[in-house]
Motif scaffolding. Structure first.
Motif, PDB file in Angstrom:
ATOM      1  N   LEU A   1       0.354  -6.178   9.710  1.00 61.79           N
ATOM      2  CA  LEU A   1       0.926  -4.941   9.157  1.00 61.79           C
ATOM      3  C   LEU A   1       2.439  -5.081   9.099  1.00 61.79           C
ATOM      4  O   LEU A   1       3.086  -5.316  10.116  1.00 61.79           O
ATOM      5  CB  LEU A   1       0.578  -3.746  10.053  1.00 61.79           C
ATOM      6  N   ALA A   2       2.976  -4.919   7.897  1.00 64.40           N
ATOM      7  CA  ALA A   2       4.427  -5.036   7.741  1.00 64.40           C
ATOM      8  C   ALA A   2       5.041  -3.680   7.431  1.00 64.40           C
ATOM      9  O   ALA A   2       4.507  -2.924   6.612  1.00 64.40           O
ATOM     10  CB  ALA A   2       4.759  -6.016   6.614  1.00 64.40           C
ATOM     11  N   ILE A   3       6.134  -3.382   8.079  1.00 68.33           N
ATOM     12  CA  ILE A   3       6.908  -2.197   7.713  1.00 68.33           C
ATOM     13  C   ILE A   3       7.943  -2.662   6.688  1.00 68.33           C
ATOM     14  O   ILE A   3       8.768  -3.519   6.953  1.00 68.33           O
ATOM     15  CB  ILE A   3       7.519  -1.482   8.942  1.00 68.33           C
ATOM     16  N   ASP A   4       7.809  -2.113   5.471  1.00 67.00           N
ATOM     17  CA  ASP A   4       8.564  -2.602   4.310  1.00 67.00           C
ATOM     18  C   ASP A   4       9.873  -1.824   4.170  1.00 67.00           C
ATOM     19  O   ASP A   4       9.964  -0.672   4.610  1.00 67.00           O
ATOM     20  CB  ASP A   4       7.702  -2.373   3.061  1.00 67.00           C
TER      21      ASP A   4
ATOM     22  N   ILE B   1      13.287  -6.430   6.333  1.00 62.80           N
ATOM     23  CA  ILE B   1      14.593  -5.790   6.236  1.00 62.80           C
ATOM     24  C   ILE B   1      14.955  -5.613   4.768  1.00 62.80           C
ATOM     25  O   ILE B   1      14.909  -6.559   3.990  1.00 62.80           O
ATOM     26  CB  ILE B   1      15.657  -6.645   6.935  1.00 62.80           C
ATOM     27  N   ASP B   2      15.287  -4.392   4.403  1.00 67.27           N
ATOM     28  CA  ASP B   2      15.551  -4.098   2.999  1.00 67.27           C
ATOM     29  C   ASP B   2      16.719  -4.921   2.458  1.00 67.27           C
ATOM     30  O   ASP B   2      17.693  -5.188   3.149  1.00 67.27           O
ATOM     31  CB  ASP B   2      15.846  -2.607   2.816  1.00 67.27           C
ATOM     32  N   ARG B   3      16.593  -5.254   1.189  1.00 62.03           N
ATOM     33  CA  ARG B   3      17.595  -6.035   0.480  1.00 62.03           C
ATOM     34  C   ARG B   3      18.999  -5.439   0.558  1.00 62.03           C
ATOM     35  O   ARG B   3      19.992  -6.153   0.534  1.00 62.03           O
ATOM     36  CB  ARG B   3      17.146  -6.119  -0.985  1.00 62.03           C
ATOM     37  N   ALA B   4      19.077  -4.134   0.645  1.00 62.13           N
ATOM     38  CA  ALA B   4      20.395  -3.481   0.686  1.00 62.13           C
ATOM     39  C   ALA B   4      21.235  -4.016   1.845  1.00 62.13           C
ATOM     40  O   ALA B   4      22.438  -4.246   1.700  1.00 62.13           O
ATOM     41  CB  ALA B   4      20.225  -1.973   0.816  1.00 62.13           C
ATOM     42  N   PHE B   5      20.597  -4.236   2.993  1.00 65.28           N
ATOM     43  CA  PHE B   5      21.343  -4.704   4.166  1.00 65.28           C
ATOM     44  C   PHE B   5      21.676  -6.184   4.055  1.00 65.28           C
ATOM     45  O   PHE B   5      22.715  -6.631   4.510  1.00 65.28           O
ATOM     46  CB  PHE B   5      20.556  -4.404   5.447  1.00 65.28           C
TER      47      PHE B   5
ATOM     48  N   PHE C   1       0.846  -1.199   0.000  1.00 59.22           N
ATOM     49  CA  PHE C   1       0.000   0.000   0.000  1.00 59.22           C
ATOM     50  C   PHE C   1       0.874   1.239   0.000  1.00 59.22           C
ATOM     51  O   PHE C   1       1.737   1.404   0.866  1.00 59.22           O
ATOM     52  CB  PHE C   1      -0.915   0.011   1.230  1.00 59.22           C
ATOM     53  N   SER C   2       0.632   2.114  -0.964  1.00 57.26           N
ATOM     54  CA  SER C   2       1.261   3.431  -0.929  1.00 57.26           C
ATOM     55  C   SER C   2       0.577   4.254   0.151  1.00 57.26           C
ATOM     56  O   SER C   2      -0.626   4.102   0.377  1.00 57.26           O
ATOM     57  CB  SER C   2       1.075   4.155  -2.263  1.00 57.26           C
TER      58      SER C   2
ATOM     59  N   VAL D   1       3.630  -1.559   4.131  1.00 53.77           N
ATOM     60  CA  VAL D   1       3.731  -0.115   3.948  1.00 53.77           C
ATOM     61  C   VAL D   1       5.195   0.290   4.034  1.00 53.77           C
ATOM     62  O   VAL D   1       5.888  -0.060   4.989  1.00 53.77           O
ATOM     63  CB  VAL D   1       2.939   0.641   5.038  1.00 53.77           C
ATOM     64  N   THR D   2       5.649   0.995   3.019  1.00 56.92           N
ATOM     65  CA  THR D   2       7.021   1.487   3.045  1.00 56.92           C
ATOM     66  C   THR D   2       7.069   2.753   3.871  1.00 56.92           C
ATOM     67  O   THR D   2       6.161   3.578   3.823  1.00 56.92           O
ATOM     68  CB  THR D   2       7.508   1.776   1.609  1.00 56.92           C
ATOM     69  N   GLU D   3       8.133   2.863   4.631  1.00 55.18           N
ATOM     70  CA  GLU D   3       8.198   3.946   5.590  1.00 55.18           C
ATOM     71  C   GLU D   3       8.367   5.337   4.977  1.00 55.18           C
ATOM     72  O   GLU D   3       8.007   6.317   5.582  1.00 55.18           O
ATOM     73  CB  GLU D   3       9.369   3.705   6.515  1.00 55.18           C
ATOM     74  N   SER D   4       8.904   5.389   3.755  1.00 55.12           N
ATOM     75  CA  SER D   4       9.458   6.643   3.251  1.00 55.12           C
ATOM     76  C   SER D   4       8.661   7.909   3.561  1.00 55.12           C
ATOM     77  O   SER D   4       9.184   8.844   4.130  1.00 55.12           O
ATOM     78  CB  SER D   4       9.672   6.548   1.746  1.00 55.12           C
TER      79      SER D   4
END
Ligand code: C2E
Ligand code: MG
Ligand code: MG
Ligand code: MG
Length: 280
Positions: free
Chosen positions: A175-178, A200-204, A117-118, A149-152
């Motif tokens: 509810l997931a924090i993306d 956890i983002d792929r970057a990490f 969800f945006s 939901v992405t935190e940005s």
């Protein structure tokens, strides 16, 4: 002049488009396509560690161009979001996702489905009833749903998204924090919103085997999630090395190309059968 956006690694097999850059869809194309069935949804497995059982799927939107090509979200989501069309996209993706889930149930596969969800789509109070009613009509209970939901930018819209997410949580949805760790507001949000899962983002994940800083972020995110009693999903695991590291750190759920790429609903069922997740 058409805007160009960078394509990270949207697979050629899935998209027909090459790596490098891709042209953003125009507003006209997006407007027309939303009314003409261009929205398609793929599903990517999330599996438990270390036994690789299917824990659920994430629904990921794709654009089906007239010539059959698949176009990744990065090439149209910005256009959708910036032009007030996100409610329409969210509704279509959600309906397709719960229909797929209902189909899998008939075939003996009963799993949780996560939908992205945006923040822009969390601004209407009728969303709660729409989601719950749509799911129930298909026979899917709210506790089979996860909203990602992405935190940005969630901090910009202070009260409404928080209230909507809380109401959905009360009804049983997860509810997931993306993309955790990529936005400055992670910690604030974790306190305010009743999340059940931290992704956890792929970057990490990708950086962790070689980069001490990425490793430190990964380890502290995991520790935080455990303290807060959230389930932890590592996103974008691509290699055995990353899998092994993630396993050694006690992460419970993995999503990534190492296990499976996003795929159409019927392929997901076949994948689950081959993986031994379908009992019926
Ligand atoms: P996300 O929610 O973080 O989804 C995970 C993204 O990582 C997906 O990209 C997925 O295909 C990709 N991915 C999964 N495993 C791997 C891996 O091992 N390696 C690499 N390199 N990538 C991997 P995708 O499908 O292109 O989606 C990009 C973003 O678009 C999503 O990131 C999400 O923020 C957004 N999005 C996707 N579908 C929807 C939707 O229906 N609604 C909204 N609002 N946003 C969506
Ligand atoms: Mg997501
Ligand atoms: Mg993510
Ligand atoms: Mg992401």
């Amino acid at each position: 002049e058409p805007l160009k956006v960078l394509l990270d690694r949207f697979d050629a097999q899935q998209s027909g488009s090459r790596r490098g850059s891709i042209t953003l869809l125009t507003l006209d194309t997006v407007r027309n396509g939303l009314q003409n069935g261009c929205i398609d949804v793929f599903f990517q497995p999330k599996v438990t560690v270390p036994d690789r059982r299917l824990a659920g799927v994430e629904a990921l939107v794709r654009w089906r161009a007239e010539d059959g090509r698949l176009i990744p979200p990065i090439a149209f989501l910005p256009v959708v979001e910036e032009n007030g069309l996100i409610d329409e996209l969210t509704a279509q993706v959600f309906q397709i996702a719960v229909s797929a889930a209902a189909g899998w149930v008939k075939d003996g596969l009963n799993i949780k489905v996560a939908v992205n969800f945006s923040v822009e789509s969390l601004n209407r109070f009728d969303l709660v009833d729409f989601l719950i009613d749509t799911a129930r009509e298909k026979g899917i209970d709210p506790d089979k749903l996860i909203l990602e939901v992405t935190e940005s930018r969630i901090m910009e819209e202070v009260t409404t998204p928080l209230e909507i997410l809380t109401r959905l949580r009360i009804k049983g949805a997860g509810l997931a924090i993306d993309d955790f760790g990529t936005g400055a507001s992670s910690m604030q949000q974790l306190k305010r919103i009743p999340f059940t899962e931290l992704k956890i983002d792929r970057a990490f994940v990708a950086g962790a085997p070689t980069d001490d800083e990425a490793r430190a972020m990964l380890e502290s995110s995991i520790a935080l999630a455990k303290k807060l009693d959230l389930s932890i999903v590592a996103e974008g695991v691509e290699t055995q090395e990353e899998w092994d590291l993630i396993e050694s750190l006690g992460v419970e759920i993995v999503q990534g190309y190492f296990i499976a790429k996003p795929m159409p609903a019927d392929e997901l069922l076949a994948w689950a059968r081959a993986n031994g997740d379908v009992t019926a």
